[in-house]
Scaffold this motif. Structure first.
Motif: not given
Lengths: 395, 395
Positions: A111-112, A115-116, A119, A140, A143-144, A147-148, A151-153
């Motif tokens: 995930i990291g 996302v990196f 972004a 924008v 990306i937002l 990522c949200l 990432v959300s678990g």
């Protein structure tokens, strides 16, 4: 306390000024208030609140962020936001699925890294001038949202439920904004661009109209400061490029309205704007000779005054006609006549300067008049180009 | 498929170009990716997730929205966001309390009216030019937070808990952005503004350096198109106002860095920029005479060529020295000497034109040379003003 009062009074008078300058500002403020209130009450009343829960606040957020002054800007942001949310949401769910595949310990790393990369790449994409101009906000939001979501678990079904709710609420917010923006006293960016071109031409025309008399004034005529100031209106034209480009970008989002088609040739407007600025640069040079106190020798005055005044006046009339033909969106031949007159005046000036020999005055004294004549010839050339660009726009 | 490949290749080469133009763009993209990844992992790992719950996504949102290219822009947005959230949050809680007072049936009306008024008034406040320049983002966030908090139907303790969590997460997001932005290869808006002024002066200097030879070239000299093109670099200076104002607004947010104090006189930079543009307008007028094919009569050539070349070269040297003194932030007297030389050349030109009488050529033929001379005198005047503004900046 006295100071506080004077501050308040100052702010109030300033606010009144802003409102009088462009009453659409007041209307816009009320429209924003209205749209937010509508969406807030959606949110406040229970039936919807129960359905959407906490996600409903995205509707309020969307209205605040998307609602802009002109229809084009609002539509652009709304469409950008909707599409970016949809695409990024789907990809985010996909990324979430992929991240779970390699097993639980690797998940945060996958995930990291995802996302990196996303972004970084999309932030870099914002530097492309073409994307920047039209899709900056979309990138924008992409990306937002990506990522949200990624990432959300949450568990899978929750993620999809969340994405669904968010899309619905963003749709409600966006639709409310666009509806209020278009159907209550709309402010069209295209209209503004259109009017700005005409206004800018009129500013130049005002200068040229007054210039002849002002420059060739006989020494006993009094200088009217007020009139001088009104001649300086053209200065704002020098820096008009940024505004025009922004307005054109917004206008490209706007649907057919009033006298404008959907694919109105907005780029041609930018070309006309460039010609107007080119005129303005020559006028800026001319303006430098207004303030110097020249004694023009009689002989040179006789030789150039009439032609210069004629060039200046005819250019002014031509610009006014062109401005009018832009305002009314008609092709006018009146401007052509004035442009022709100005061209002829330039020719007569040249032949008048060709025939006579100059014997009786210092060169230094005749320089200002000759320079002004030369610059006016430049202005005539600019006017010819401008008139052609405007005609091209009319076809 | 071939077309797709060529499109990809085109985009890749374009991206490479953008990266080579300003490598900080690549660094910036990676910094954004890094900041988002850090915050995402905060969010992802359970301890924090448990503490902050759904509010944690505000941290990701804050990074995406606040992280800008330059330190000034990022700090400005971060501070705006933090203060606006704090103030609007408190007022929102207060509004929520007040709305409950009149009883349950009136509550939606009270809330609706409050939201409408606050949204309208603060939207209107965004039209004030001074607020627009520095606090535009803060006003948007104020409206947003106030509406969200006052509308949300939570019980009191939940509202305060929510506000507290949101503040904490926004603080985490903002702090991460600012930290990454400042401590990893920072891009300072102040530096950019500083360098842009110097670069702009050098562009004008390049033009003036080449102008003399180009204009007074004897007819047999070949025109080198490449050189012509390099002279046109000054054109970008004409439209530099917008960029400079934006950079100055960002720079005002920046703390002491490198050779810049916290309250560096950024407004003075704008004045210098205005003088540079004034020069550029005169140069734009001069440029019009480069392209016309003039046969300058021998007598006038003899009279003006030397002085004009001198004025042009000395102004060019003065501008270069001024650019250098801005770059090194030292007060240089070398520029003064060149400005003085240019002034003297202008004086000699005037006296040379005063003494001789002109008998032998047509006026028409001497106009270009005289106009150019006159415009160069304008450029000298601009350079004098510019040099004074730069010296004022140095003190």
């Amino acid at each position: 306390p006295l100071k506080v009062w004077s501050n308040i009074a100052h702010t109030a008078s300033k606010a009144k000024e802003l409102g009088q300058d462009d009453p659409r500002r007041i209307i816009h403020s009320c429209k924003v208030g209205l749209a937010i209130t509508i969406v807030s009450l959606f949110y406040y009343f229970n039936p919807l609140y129960d359905g959407f829960g906490v996600s409903a606040m995205w509707a309020v957020l969307t209205v605040v962020v998307v609602f802009e002054f002109s229809v084009g800007a609002t539509l652009g942001k709304g469409v950008n936001r909707a599409i970016a949310t949809l695409v990024a949401g789907s990809l985010g769910v996909a990324a979430h699925h992929l991240a779970v595949l390699p097993g639980e310990t690797a998940e945060p790393f996958v995930i990291g890294i995802t996302v990196f990369l996303v972004a970084s790449v999309f932030t870099f994409a914002r530097f492309f001038p073409k994307l920047k101009a039209r899709y900056d906000y979309g990138l924008v939001i992409f990306i937002l949202t990506f990522c949200l979501i990624s990432v959300s678990g949450y568990r899978d079904d929750e993620v999809i439920d969340l994405a669904h709710k968010r899309m619905s609420t963003i749709f409600i917010g966006g639709a409310t904004s666009i509806f209020v923006c278009i159907f209550i006293y709309p402010a069209w960016a295209g209209d503004d661009l259109h009017k700005q071109l005409a206004t800018n031409m009129e500013k130049l025309a005002t200068f040229l109209q007054g210039f002849g008399d002002e420059f060739f004034k006989t020494s006993d005529s009094t200088i009217v400061e007020d009139r001088r100031a009104s001649l300086q209106a053209y200065k704002s034209v020098l820096n008009s490029k940024g505004t025009e480009e922004t307005l054109a970008n917004f206008a490209k989002w706007e649907p057919r309205h009033g006298r404008f088609r959907y694919r109105h040739p907005w780029d041609q407007y930018l070309k006309v704007g460039a010609h107007i600025r080119q005129c303005a640069y020559s006028i800026e040079a001319l303006n430098g000779y207004l303030n110097s106190d020249n004694q023009i020798p009689y002989e040179i005055r006789e030789k150039v005054q009439q032609h210069c005044k004629k060039m200046s006046t005819e250019c002014s009339l031509a610009l006014k006609e062109l401005a009018l033909s832009i305002r009314t969106m008609t092709r006018s031949s009146a401007a052509d006549a004035h442009v022709l007159n100005a061209k002829n005046a330039a020719k007569s000036l040249k032949s008048s300067l060709k025939t006579g020999l100059w014997v009786n005055a210092e060169l230094l004294q005749i320089i200002p008049a000759l320079t002004v004549a030369s610059l006016l010839v430049e202005v005539v050339t600019c006017s010819v180009n401008l008139s052609e660009a405007v005609h091209e726009l009319a076809t």
